[in-house]
Design an enzyme around this catalytic site. Structure first.
Site, PDB file in Angstrom:
ATOM      1  CB  SER A  21      -0.908   0.027   1.226  1.00  8.74           C
ATOM      2  OG  SER A  21      -1.636   1.246   1.255  1.00  8.74           O
TER       3      SER A  21
ATOM      4  CE  LYS B  91      -2.609  -2.560  -1.137  1.00 10.20           C
ATOM      5  NZ  LYS B  91      -3.496  -2.406  -2.288  1.00 10.20           N
TER       6      LYS B  91
ATOM      7  CG  HIS C  28      -5.132  -0.961   2.879  1.00 12.02           C
ATOM      8  ND1 HIS C  28      -5.196  -0.492   1.580  1.00 12.02           N
ATOM      9  CD2 HIS C  28      -4.398  -0.046   3.569  1.00 12.02           C
ATOM     10  CE1 HIS C  28      -4.542   0.653   1.484  1.00 12.02           C
ATOM     11  NE2 HIS C  28      -4.061   0.944   2.675  1.00 12.02           N
ATOM     12  CG  ASN C  29      -6.892  -1.808  -1.779  1.00 13.80           C
ATOM     13  OD1 ASN C  29      -5.985  -1.478  -1.029  1.00 13.80           O
ATOM     14  ND2 ASN C  29      -6.687  -2.142  -3.031  1.00 13.80           N
TER      15      ASN C  29
ATOM     16  CD  GLU D 130      -7.193   3.145  -1.268  1.00 10.92           C
ATOM     17  OE1 GLU D 130      -7.359   3.237  -2.489  1.00 10.92           O
ATOM     18  OE2 GLU D 130      -6.222   2.540  -0.747  1.00 10.92           O
TER      19      GLU D 130
END
Length: 466
Positions: A133, A188, A191-192, A195
């Site tokens: 990231s 990940k 995480h996105n 976001e």
């Protein structure tokens, strides 16, 4: 001369990672495919373009590329998720020997990573799914790195991964082993999703300020700047401030950007993972569907439901600050819960506090909130169960309700803010309306229902009058 690390794929991320590693003293072999008239001499051109890469070796032949690496070979892939990764692995295998390592640094689906891990394990080739990231800037100056797979694979790569990673405020590297199997790519992916939702929340607050409160770009930037300095310290808020301030000879750059948002697969993958786990991911769903809706047909663009164009909304910026605080907490809670549940199911043993640390530097969702949440995640409970956060959420909730009410008769949609508010109400209400749904299911399908005070799992059926 043999080199320490091989990089395959020299797009934006692959090039930035290569420059990062070279700047940190690692010798590199660079490979990019050859496509006549489209991709020719890509590695050599990158070496010519960037001073850091002047000692790197360029390749368009995979055998020569693999032969140039010291053993055990360490190869980092920066490719588009999907078939391209499997294709390059198939091409590489004849040139690898037991003990060599392949790292997938793309946004691969975590189940694909687990399949590749199992396949390569049988050939005694190490494989690791690496979540990266930070975008282009992070890859170049220090990203957040989430490693998954075997611990032996991480041990082989830990040295150069930590050298290229960002450094947290506490002086630790934003790089760690998060769990076995597809854990690295799973976190990940989540995480996105965080976001996605945070970007949508900021966009909604911008629209409220600009359209509803008649605030100019500079004025909104000043408000966001004050929030960020005094409380949030969020990367996404920081870049929004810079975007709002950016002008050139043609005026504000933002005014020339089409209101059509793109998306990749990670948002939808997270939503699907949540659905399969019977977990509410309403925040990423709202954000994802908003991006879909921004690609609306021309027929819809001619319609309008505006009713209060000449009446500025009666809102205070401090109320909007409370809305931002509330929605971000709900967003993080939903997604940390998903990680916790999937980790337990898959046996990954992901440490939620470790994720807070990894995401606090070099990362798109970097913010002070992650540092604040970390102590409350030690017992894997989350902020909803802590009196401090519960009191704050209850206090902020009135500002969210006010905003939703004030914008109800305007053209300003609040999908993520509304989703956070609805989720919180449903999770904290004393009794929901789900009993009538279950009664309906029993009426038409004899699905049964549980009785208040009865044994969990015991189903009852009522002889409804037809």
């Amino acid at each position: 001369m043999k080199t320490a690390i091989g990089i395959i794929g020299l797009g934006v991320m692959g090039t930035s990672i290569s420059r990062n590693l070279a700047r940190n003293g690692f010798s590199l072999s660079l490979y990019n495919r050859f496509v006549k008239g489209v991709e020719e001499d890509v590695a050599q051109k990158k070496i010519n373009q960037y001073e850091e890469l002047e000692s790197a070796l360029p390749f368009e032949d995979l055998k020569l590329f693999a032969d140039s690496l010291t053993s055990p070979k360490k190869i980092l892939l920066n490719l588009t998720a999907g078939a391209a990764v499997d294709h390059i692995i198939d091409q590489l295998l004849p040139f690898l020997t037991p003990g060599d390592l392949i790292i997938d640094g793309g946004n691969s689906h975590f189940t694909d990573t687990e399949n590749r891990l199992n396949r390569l394990q049988s050939k005694q080739i190490f494989f690791m799914g690496l979540g990266i990231s930070g975008g282009e800037a992070g890859a170049l100056h220090g990203p957040s790195l989430m490693a998954g797979g075997s611990e032996d694979a991480y041990a082989l790569s830990e040295n150069f991964l930590k050298e290229m990673a960002a450094t947290t405020a506490e002086g630790e590297k934003a790089c760690d082993y998060v769990g076995s199997g597809g854990a690295g790519h799973f976190v990940k992916m989540v995480h996105n999703a965080i976001e996605y939702a945070e970007m949508q929340i900021i966009a909604e607050l911008f629209e409220v300020m600009h359209k509803g409160m008649r605030m100019g770009y500079a004025e909104i930037a000043a408000v966001f700047e004050q929030w960020n300095k005094n409380e949030f310290d969020a990367y996404l808020l920081d870049i929004t401030i810079k975007i709002l301030k950016t002008k050139d000879e043609k005026g504000y750059v933002l005014d020339r950007i089409l209101d059509k948002a793109s998306y990749n697969q990670t948002g939808s993958w997270t939503l699907i993972a949540g659905i399969k786990d019977f977990h509410s991911c309403s925040m990423v769903a709202a954000a994802l569907f908003s991006r879909f809706n921004s690609n609306r047909s021309k027929a819809f663009k001619g319609l309008s439901i505006t009713q209060q164009e000449d009446v500025p909304l009666k809102l205070e910026v401090d109320q909007l600050r409370a809305v931002f605080r509330f929605t971000r907490t709900v967003n993080h809670y939903q997604h940390f819960r998903l990680v916790e549940e999937m980790s337990e199911k898959a046996g990954w043993n992901i440490d939620l506090q470790k994720l807070c640390s990894l995401w606090s530097a070099g990362c798109i969702i970097k913010s002070k909130l992650l540092v604040q949440l970390s102590p409350f995640l030690e017992n894997r409970l989350g902020p909803f169960f802590d009196p401090q956060y519960l009191n704050q959420l209850n206090s902020d909730r009135s500002s969210v309700a006010t905003l939703i009410t004030e914008t109800a008769n305007t053209e300003i949609p609040l999908p993520c803010i509304s989703a956070a508010h609805t989720y919180y109400k449903q999770m904290t209400q004393r009794k929901s309306s789900a009993n009538i749904i279950q009664a309906q299911r029993d009426f038409f399908g004899a699905h049964g229902f549980q009785i208040i005070g009865g044994n969990p799992g015991d189903l009852h059926h009522y002889p409804w009058e037809r």
